[in-house]
Scaffold this motif. Structure first.
Motif: not given
Length: 323
Positions: A93-95, A134-138, A72-75, A80-82
């Protein structure tokens, strides 16, 4: 709720998002362009290093996961999300983030559909959740990078003193990771681990700059690499670099202070029409209805929206000051 009012609220939300992102002149807007240039330069710097070593920490992280989690993580999406989560300083964890975003989007759609009985609003709810996240992450990434840059100057002083005592460069990185607070201690600790695993110095420093896209880190990398290849007094170089960075910070704060009035004026100029429209719609709907129902009113709204967008771009260009 009236459909025209719903559309107006959607447009108002999008306008606030666009304005807030466009007017981050001293931080996000400028840094995004600068980060792209930094990545190009970092790839050039790391050309002589072993490309198989670049993702050592990533491989070590994936090895600790189960087979299902690794799948699930290695794609591309997981990588990108990681990377975005790492920039924000989040050990998630990204997934799992993707899973909870899907749950939140479904829950928001169901809640909106139950309370408003509006299918259009229900379908737009997951998009609003995604944009908000996305805005919060940024924003978190921006805060973390600002804190890292503030601590980076102190880290240079710690490195200078350690070099004057006679520590080798690897032990200098370890000293910073032990004596400084996060996030700078965490990042230098990762670099120390990579160097201990035998990663080339160029690659390790390039990874540091990839995780912290900053002009200051790039200048530090250049100083260390040049000293390794040609020799010289690295402690003296780091001392001068810290003085330059402190001077740059003083200039940035002065620019931010002087441009604060312009940014506030831009907020007021862009939000006043929306606030006035909402007040008129609530207080006297019949007065504003021709603007929403007639063909000429739609033309006026379209021209007004385009003019406001062009004005926003012009204000953004005026306030953009590179430091």
């Amino acid at each position: 709720m009236d459909q025209n009012l719903q559309m107006y609220l959607i447009v108002l939300f999008l306008a606030v998002v666009v304005i807030s992102q466009a007017l981050m002149i001293s931080t996000t807007g400028t840094r995004a362009k600068r980060s792209r240039l930094l990545k190009q330069q970092l790839e050039y710097i790391a050309e002589s290093g072993n490309t198989n070593q670049k993702s050592l920490l990533r491989k070590q992280y994936l090895d600790q996961l189960s087979a299902t989690e690794r799948w699930l993580e290695n794609n591309p999406l997981g990588e990108y999300l990681a990377e975005k989560l790492s920039l924000a300083g989040l050990e998630w964890k990204a997934y799992k983030v993707v899973f909870w975003l899907m749950v939140a989007g479904f829950g928001a759609s169901l809640a909106v559909l139950v309370f408003t009985l509006n299918l259009q609003m229900a379908l737009l709810s997951p998009l609003a959740i995604l944009i908000g996240f996305s805005l919060w992450l940024r924003s978190q990434a921006e805060k973390r990078l600002n804190l890292f840059e503030e601590q980076f100057v102190e880290a240079l002083d710690v490195m200078k003193r350690a070099l004057l005592v006679g520590y080798p460069f690897t032990d200098v990185m370890k000293t910073v990771s032990e004596e400084m607070p996060p996030p700078v201690s965490t990042e230098f600790g990762k670099t120390f681990v990579e160097l201990n695993y035998g990663v080339d110095l160029r690659v390790a420093l390039t990874n540091l700059a990839h995780r912290n896209p900053s002009v200051n880190v790039l200048a530090f990398n250049s100083a260390v690499i040049i000293q390794k290849e040609t020799g010289g007094n690295l402690a003296e170089t780091l001392e001068k670099l810290s003085e330059v960075i402190r001077g740059r910070f003083r200039l940035m704060r002065k620019v931010r202070t002087l441009s604060a009035e312009g940014r506030m004026s831009a907020w007021i100029l862009m939000l006043v029409p929306f606030v006035l429209f909402l007040i008129l719609y609530i207080s006297n709907p019949d007065y504003i209805s021709p603007l929403l129902e007639s063909e000429r009113g739609s033309t006026v709204l379209t021209v007004t929206g385009i003019s406001m967008f062009l004005g926003l771009l012009w204000i953004r260009k005026i306030l953009r000051i590179e430091v």
